[in-house]
Design a protein around this motif. Structure first.
Motif, PDB file in Angstrom:
ATOM      1  N   LYS A 119      35.246 -13.472  -8.970  1.00  0.00           N
ATOM      2  CA  LYS A 119      34.528 -12.210  -9.164  1.00  0.00           C
ATOM      3  C   LYS A 119      33.522 -12.017  -8.037  1.00  0.00           C
TER       4      LYS A 119
ATOM      5  N   ALA B   7      30.477  -6.072  -9.034  1.00  0.00           N
ATOM      6  CA  ALA B   7      29.979  -5.915 -10.399  1.00  0.00           C
ATOM      7  C   ALA B   7      28.698  -5.094 -10.414  1.00  0.00           C
TER       8      ALA B   7
ATOM      9  N   GLN C 187      30.089  -4.984 -16.517  1.00  0.00           N
ATOM     10  CA  GLN C 187      30.431  -5.917 -17.585  1.00  0.00           C
ATOM     11  C   GLN C 187      31.930  -5.863 -17.877  1.00  0.00           C
TER      12      GLN C 187
ATOM     13  N   ASN D 215      33.682  -7.860 -15.400  1.00  0.00           N
ATOM     14  CA  ASN D 215      33.516  -9.295 -15.666  1.00  0.00           C
ATOM     15  C   ASN D 215      34.285  -9.760 -16.897  1.00  0.00           C
TER      16      ASN D 215
ATOM     17  N   ALA E  72      25.285  -7.723 -14.884  1.00  0.00           N
ATOM     18  CA  ALA E  72      26.589  -7.701 -14.217  1.00  0.00           C
ATOM     19  C   ALA E  72      26.575  -8.587 -12.973  1.00  0.00           C
TER      20      ALA E  72
ATOM     21  N   THR F 281      26.173 -12.449 -14.048  1.00  0.00           N
ATOM     22  CA  THR F 281      27.367 -12.948 -14.717  1.00  0.00           C
ATOM     23  C   THR F 281      28.508 -13.147 -13.718  1.00  0.00           C
ATOM     24  N   ALA F 282      28.729 -12.169 -12.848  1.00  0.00           N
ATOM     25  CA  ALA F 282      29.802 -12.292 -11.846  1.00  0.00           C
ATOM     26  C   ALA F 282      29.528 -13.466 -10.907  1.00  0.00           C
TER      27      ALA F 282
ATOM     28  N   MET G  34      30.301 -16.693 -12.823  1.00  0.00           N
ATOM     29  CA  MET G  34      31.746 -16.854 -12.998  1.00  0.00           C
ATOM     30  C   MET G  34      32.408 -17.298 -11.702  1.00  0.00           C
TER      31      MET G  34
END
Length: 177
Positions: A100, A105, A117, A120, A153, A156-157, A160
């Motif tokens: 990602k 994001a 989101q 993701n 966003a 989280t990306a 990940m």
């Protein structure tokens, strides 16, 4: 235990289980995503946990006569070099992993609240943020959800992608089959 399945566990947890005696060399284990069960001692990443440890040896005797003034303290320093630990340890991160882009994001979340989101893979969170933002704009507080969407966003990306890269590195080191 009687056909029950436990886990998944990280490498640190498995090491602690071996120390506590909860995981033995003949315990059947399976890697996440695999269907092949093997004995823990036969698993490439876990076999180092069951390697026999050398018993500590007694310090060598002094090599020559010790000369010290009366009332002095004599200290003997002994260096013991142990065998090196295995260099390859695989630690599996819990959580979603994927290639990602944190920038994509963030950009999607700026254009449409919650779209980052969705990118993701967090469908429920994205839909919630979209509708919460619309509802809160009626009282001029939608900007809170808007900014929260951007930050979430992006972070989280990024997390990940880092998990994805660690898993790729572990696979390259032979941690996965």
């Amino acid at each position: 235990m009687d056909g029950q399945v436990f886990g998944p566990f990280t490498g640190h947890q498995l090491r602690d289980f071996v120390r506590e005696g909860r995981l033995a060399a003949d315990t059947e284990v399976v890697r996440l995503g695999s269907e092949v069960w093997v004995k823990a001692a036969d698993d490439g990443a876990l076999k180092g946990l069951f390697a026999p440890r050398a018993a500590p040896s007694s310090p060598p005797p002094p090599s020559g006569p010790i000369n010290a003034a009366p009332g002095s303290t004599v200290v003997q320093v002994t260096n013991q070099i142990s065998e090196p630990r295995p260099s390859s340890v695989v630690i599996l991160d819990p959580g979603a992993a994927g290639a990602k882009s944190a920038g994509v994001a963030l950009l999607l979340s700026i254009v449409i609240v919650g779209a980052g989101q969705l990118y993701n893979g967090q469908i429920g969170k994205g839909i919630f943020m979209f509708f919460a933002c619309i509802l809160l704009w009626f009282v001029f507080l939608g900007w809170i959800i808007n900014i929260w969407s951007w930050i979430d966003a992006y972070q989280t990306a990024k997390a990940m992608n880092e998990r994805y890269l660690r898993n790729l590195a572990a696979a390259a080191a032979g941690g996965y089959r």
